[in-house]
Each structure stands twice: as structure tokens, then as C-alpha cells.
Write a protein that holds these residues in place. Structure first.
Motif, PDB file in Angstrom:
ATOM      1  N   VAL A   1     -87.656  -1.226  60.180  1.00  0.00           N
ATOM      2  CA  VAL A   1     -87.184  -2.118  59.005  1.00  0.00           C
ATOM      3  C   VAL A   1     -87.474  -1.415  57.593  1.00  0.00           C
ATOM      4  O   VAL A   1     -88.806  -1.480  57.393  1.00  0.00           O
ATOM      5  N   LEU A   2     -86.697  -1.180  56.881  1.00  0.00           N
ATOM      6  CA  LEU A   2     -86.935  -0.320  55.515  1.00  0.00           C
ATOM      7  C   LEU A   2     -87.307  -1.398  54.388  1.00  0.00           C
ATOM      8  O   LEU A   2     -88.366  -1.409  53.685  1.00  0.00           O
ATOM      9  N   GLY A   3     -86.796  -2.789  54.580  1.00  0.00           N
ATOM     10  CA  GLY A   3     -87.355  -3.909  53.734  1.00  0.00           C
ATOM     11  C   GLY A   3     -86.350  -4.964  53.568  1.00  0.00           C
ATOM     12  O   GLY A   3     -85.173  -4.851  53.891  1.00  0.00           O
ATOM     13  N   GLY A   4     -86.656  -6.034  53.175  1.00  0.00           N
ATOM     14  CA  GLY A   4     -85.530  -7.191  52.675  1.00  0.00           C
ATOM     15  C   GLY A   4     -85.148  -6.874  51.334  1.00  0.00           C
ATOM     16  O   GLY A   4     -85.446  -6.070  50.580  1.00  0.00           O
ATOM     17  N   PHE A   5     -84.042  -7.553  51.129  1.00  0.00           N
ATOM     18  CA  PHE A   5     -83.456  -7.479  49.937  1.00  0.00           C
ATOM     19  C   PHE A   5     -83.662  -8.550  49.125  1.00  0.00           C
ATOM     20  O   PHE A   5     -84.244  -9.888  49.232  1.00  0.00           O
TER      21      PHE A   5
ATOM     22  N   LEU B   1     -95.897   3.243  49.971  1.00  0.00           N
ATOM     23  CA  LEU B   1     -97.295   3.661  49.351  1.00  0.00           C
ATOM     24  C   LEU B   1     -98.338   2.836  50.082  1.00  0.00           C
ATOM     25  O   LEU B   1     -99.585   2.565  49.568  1.00  0.00           O
ATOM     26  N   GLY B   2     -98.274   2.373  51.334  1.00  0.00           N
ATOM     27  CA  GLY B   2     -99.366   1.781  52.068  1.00  0.00           C
ATOM     28  C   GLY B   2     -99.420   0.200  51.982  1.00  0.00           C
ATOM     29  O   GLY B   2    -100.281  -0.652  52.207  1.00  0.00           O
ATOM     30  N   LEU B   3     -98.368  -0.399  51.169  1.00  0.00           N
ATOM     31  CA  LEU B   3     -98.329  -1.671  50.628  1.00  0.00           C
ATOM     32  C   LEU B   3     -97.622  -2.336  51.697  1.00  0.00           C
ATOM     33  O   LEU B   3     -96.477  -2.066  51.882  1.00  0.00           O
ATOM     34  N   PRO B   4     -98.058  -3.255  52.444  1.00  0.00           N
ATOM     35  CA  PRO B   4     -97.462  -4.006  53.416  1.00  0.00           C
ATOM     36  C   PRO B   4     -96.285  -4.977  52.798  1.00  0.00           C
ATOM     37  O   PRO B   4     -96.620  -5.455  51.930  1.00  0.00           O
ATOM     38  N   GLN B   5     -95.262  -5.151  53.595  1.00  0.00           N
ATOM     39  CA  GLN B   5     -94.171  -5.994  53.299  1.00  0.00           C
ATOM     40  C   GLN B   5     -94.586  -7.311  53.993  1.00  0.00           C
ATOM     41  O   GLN B   5     -94.915  -7.344  55.106  1.00  0.00           O
ATOM     42  N   HIS B   6     -94.217  -8.379  53.207  1.00  0.00           N
ATOM     43  CA  HIS B   6     -94.236  -9.504  54.058  1.00  0.00           C
ATOM     44  C   HIS B   6     -92.613 -10.259  54.031  1.00  0.00           C
ATOM     45  O   HIS B   6     -91.990 -10.511  53.130  1.00  0.00           O
ATOM     46  N   LEU B   7     -92.363 -10.395  55.410  1.00  0.00           N
ATOM     47  CA  LEU B   7     -90.780 -10.859  55.756  1.00  0.00           C
ATOM     48  C   LEU B   7     -90.949 -12.149  56.214  1.00  0.00           C
ATOM     49  O   LEU B   7     -91.868 -12.584  56.865  1.00  0.00           O
ATOM     50  N   ALA B   8     -89.878 -12.688  55.933  1.00  0.00           N
ATOM     51  CA  ALA B   8     -89.584 -14.304  56.201  1.00  0.00           C
ATOM     52  C   ALA B   8     -88.671 -14.378  57.423  1.00  0.00           C
ATOM     53  O   ALA B   8     -87.688 -13.643  57.105  1.00  0.00           O
ATOM     54  N   VAL B   9     -88.800 -15.200  58.400  1.00  0.00           N
ATOM     55  CA  VAL B   9     -87.656 -15.314  59.459  1.00  0.00           C
ATOM     56  C   VAL B   9     -86.655 -15.714  58.670  1.00  0.00           C
ATOM     57  O   VAL B   9     -86.496 -16.692  57.658  1.00  0.00           O
ATOM     58  N   GLY B  10     -85.408 -15.061  59.153  1.00  0.00           N
ATOM     59  CA  GLY B  10     -84.359 -15.268  58.288  1.00  0.00           C
ATOM     60  C   GLY B  10     -83.651 -14.640  57.296  1.00  0.00           C
ATOM     61  O   GLY B  10     -82.642 -14.601  56.647  1.00  0.00           O
ATOM     62  N   GLU B  11     -84.787 -13.847  56.665  1.00  0.00           N
ATOM     63  CA  GLU B  11     -84.543 -12.829  55.510  1.00  0.00           C
ATOM     64  C   GLU B  11     -83.684 -11.794  55.968  1.00  0.00           C
ATOM     65  O   GLU B  11     -83.545 -10.911  57.138  1.00  0.00           O
ATOM     66  N   MET B  12     -82.634 -11.287  55.113  1.00  0.00           N
ATOM     67  CA  MET B  12     -81.743 -10.267  55.357  1.00  0.00           C
ATOM     68  C   MET B  12     -82.557  -9.120  55.030  1.00  0.00           C
ATOM     69  O   MET B  12     -83.344  -8.870  54.040  1.00  0.00           O
ATOM     70  N   VAL B  13     -82.546  -8.021  56.093  1.00  0.00           N
ATOM     71  CA  VAL B  13     -83.201  -6.943  55.911  1.00  0.00           C
ATOM     72  C   VAL B  13     -82.077  -5.572  56.276  1.00  0.00           C
ATOM     73  O   VAL B  13     -81.214  -5.705  56.952  1.00  0.00           O
ATOM     74  N   LEU B  14     -82.652  -4.587  55.737  1.00  0.00           N
ATOM     75  CA  LEU B  14     -82.182  -3.081  56.238  1.00  0.00           C
ATOM     76  C   LEU B  14     -82.707  -2.526  56.970  1.00  0.00           C
ATOM     77  O   LEU B  14     -84.017  -2.317  56.963  1.00  0.00           O
ATOM     78  N   VAL B  15     -82.053  -1.933  58.074  1.00  0.00           N
ATOM     79  CA  VAL B  15     -82.829  -1.219  59.197  1.00  0.00           C
ATOM     80  C   VAL B  15     -82.347   0.055  59.398  1.00  0.00           C
ATOM     81  O   VAL B  15     -81.033   0.253  59.623  1.00  0.00           O
ATOM     82  N   LEU B  16     -83.115   1.130  59.542  1.00  0.00           N
ATOM     83  CA  LEU B  16     -82.778   2.530  59.877  1.00  0.00           C
ATOM     84  C   LEU B  16     -82.905   2.590  61.347  1.00  0.00           C
ATOM     85  O   LEU B  16     -84.190   2.519  61.762  1.00  0.00           O
ATOM     86  N   HIS B  17     -81.817   2.832  61.966  1.00  0.00           N
ATOM     87  CA  HIS B  17     -82.017   3.020  63.605  1.00  0.00           C
ATOM     88  C   HIS B  17     -81.958   4.605  63.768  1.00  0.00           C
ATOM     89  O   HIS B  17     -81.146   5.029  63.211  1.00  0.00           O
ATOM     90  N   LEU B  18     -82.887   4.937  64.834  1.00  0.00           N
ATOM     91  CA  LEU B  18     -82.871   6.260  64.974  1.00  0.00           C
ATOM     92  C   LEU B  18     -81.653   6.660  65.931  1.00  0.00           C
ATOM     93  O   LEU B  18     -80.906   5.808  66.917  1.00  0.00           O
ATOM     94  N   ASP B  19     -81.230   7.875  66.269  1.00  0.00           N
ATOM     95  CA  ASP B  19     -79.954   8.439  66.927  1.00  0.00           C
ATOM     96  C   ASP B  19     -80.383   8.077  68.515  1.00  0.00           C
ATOM     97  O   ASP B  19     -79.609   7.891  69.490  1.00  0.00           O
ATOM     98  N   SER B  20     -81.638   7.878  68.758  1.00  0.00           N
ATOM     99  CA  SER B  20     -82.221   7.746  70.326  1.00  0.00           C
ATOM    100  C   SER B  20     -81.718   6.135  70.949  1.00  0.00           C
ATOM    101  O   SER B  20     -82.023   5.759  71.688  1.00  0.00           O
ATOM    102  N   GLY B  21     -81.236   5.315  70.011  1.00  0.00           N
ATOM    103  CA  GLY B  21     -80.912   4.074  70.394  1.00  0.00           C
ATOM    104  C   GLY B  21     -81.238   2.950  69.387  1.00  0.00           C
ATOM    105  O   GLY B  21     -82.240   2.923  68.479  1.00  0.00           O
ATOM    106  N   SER B  22     -80.527   2.000  69.693  1.00  0.00           N
ATOM    107  CA  SER B  22     -80.686   0.566  68.712  1.00  0.00           C
ATOM    108  C   SER B  22     -82.098   0.184  68.844  1.00  0.00           C
ATOM    109  O   SER B  22     -82.567  -0.668  68.128  1.00  0.00           O
ATOM    110  N   GLU B  23     -82.949   0.150  70.143  1.00  0.00           N
ATOM    111  CA  GLU B  23     -84.165  -0.465  70.148  1.00  0.00           C
ATOM    112  C   GLU B  23     -85.170   0.362  69.131  1.00  0.00           C
ATOM    113  O   GLU B  23     -86.464   0.175  69.248  1.00  0.00           O
ATOM    114  N   GLU B  24     -84.887   1.552  68.853  1.00  0.00           N
ATOM    115  CA  GLU B  24     -85.820   2.476  68.014  1.00  0.00           C
ATOM    116  C   GLU B  24     -85.233   2.402  66.774  1.00  0.00           C
ATOM    117  O   GLU B  24     -84.293   3.023  66.320  1.00  0.00           O
ATOM    118  N   GLY B  25     -86.336   2.045  65.753  1.00  0.00           N
ATOM    119  CA  GLY B  25     -85.963   1.987  64.195  1.00  0.00           C
ATOM    120  C   GLY B  25     -87.000   1.530  63.539  1.00  0.00           C
ATOM    121  O   GLY B  25     -88.064   1.419  63.745  1.00  0.00           O
TER     122      GLY B  25
END
Length: 106
Positions: free
Chosen positions: A65-69, A39-63
Motif C-alpha cells: 500500500v503506497l499511501g492514501g490520497f 523515510l521511516g515515517l509510519p502512515q496512518h490509514l482510516a477504514v474507507g480511505e482511498m489508497v494506491l496499491v502496487l501489486h507484484l507480478d506474483s499475484g494480487s495477494e502480494e503488494g
């Protein structure tokens, strides 16, 4: 597409990007990935925070970060369910609609 769990290695709030470390891949660190802003609300992530990442089929460098837990260490979370955005912390929880209503918005 692949969904992976990793840890924030760096976070650039101004750019809305993060790099993610994957311990199960020899501590491999991604390049800059966009951080999803619901909804356009920026997330604030901390170094070391566990996150969920959706990687595209084009490779692990493209994806994205969906968000932290939401974890016990923060005790706060933001959730979207059934079309409602809700916020929770140690004092309780409220939907965005409830918050706006209390502020006099419609």
C-alpha cells in the motif's frame, strides 16, 4: 507489476499492514499488505480511505500500500518532491528542513 486504487478495509497500525477492498472486483478484499513508510515515517490509514496499491507480478495477494490520497476531507498532506519532504494543512505548508530549522536543528 500493477497499480490499483482501492479502499482500506482494515488497518493494523502496530504491524504496519492493511487490507484493501476493490469495488471494481466484486468487493474483493486482499490479505494483509505492508504499508509503505516513506523515510521511516509510519502512515496512518482510516477504514474507507482511498489508497494506491502496487501489486507484484506474483499475484494480487502480494503488494504494498503506497499511501492514501490527500483529500478535501482532511485538508492535510505529506509530499516528497525534488528530494524535499513537505507538509501541508489548512494553515499553510513547510518543508521538513524548515520545521527543523525553526526547532533549532541543523
Amino acid at each position: 507489476m500493477a497499480i490499483r486504487i482501492g479502499f482500506v478495509n482494515s488497518f493494523n497500525e502496530a504491524e504496519g499492514t492493511a487490507t484493501v477492498n476493490y469495488p471494481d472486483r466484486g468487493n474483493e478484499v486482499t490479505g494483509d499488505l505492508l504499508v509503505f513508510s516513506p523515510l521511516g515515517l509510519p502512515q496512518h490509514l482510516a477504514v474507507g480511505e482511498m489508497v494506491l496499491v502496487l501489486h507484484l507480478d506474483s499475484g494480487s495477494e502480494e503488494g504494498v500500500v503506497l499511501g492514501g490520497f490527500s483529500g478535501a476531507e482532511s485538508g492535510a498532506s505529506v509530499k516528497v518532491s525534488g528530494g524535499r519532504l513537505s507538509f501541508s494543512d489548512a494553515s499553510g505548508s513547510a518543508t521538513l528542513g524548515e520545521i527543523l530549522s525553526e526547532m533549532g536543528g541543523d
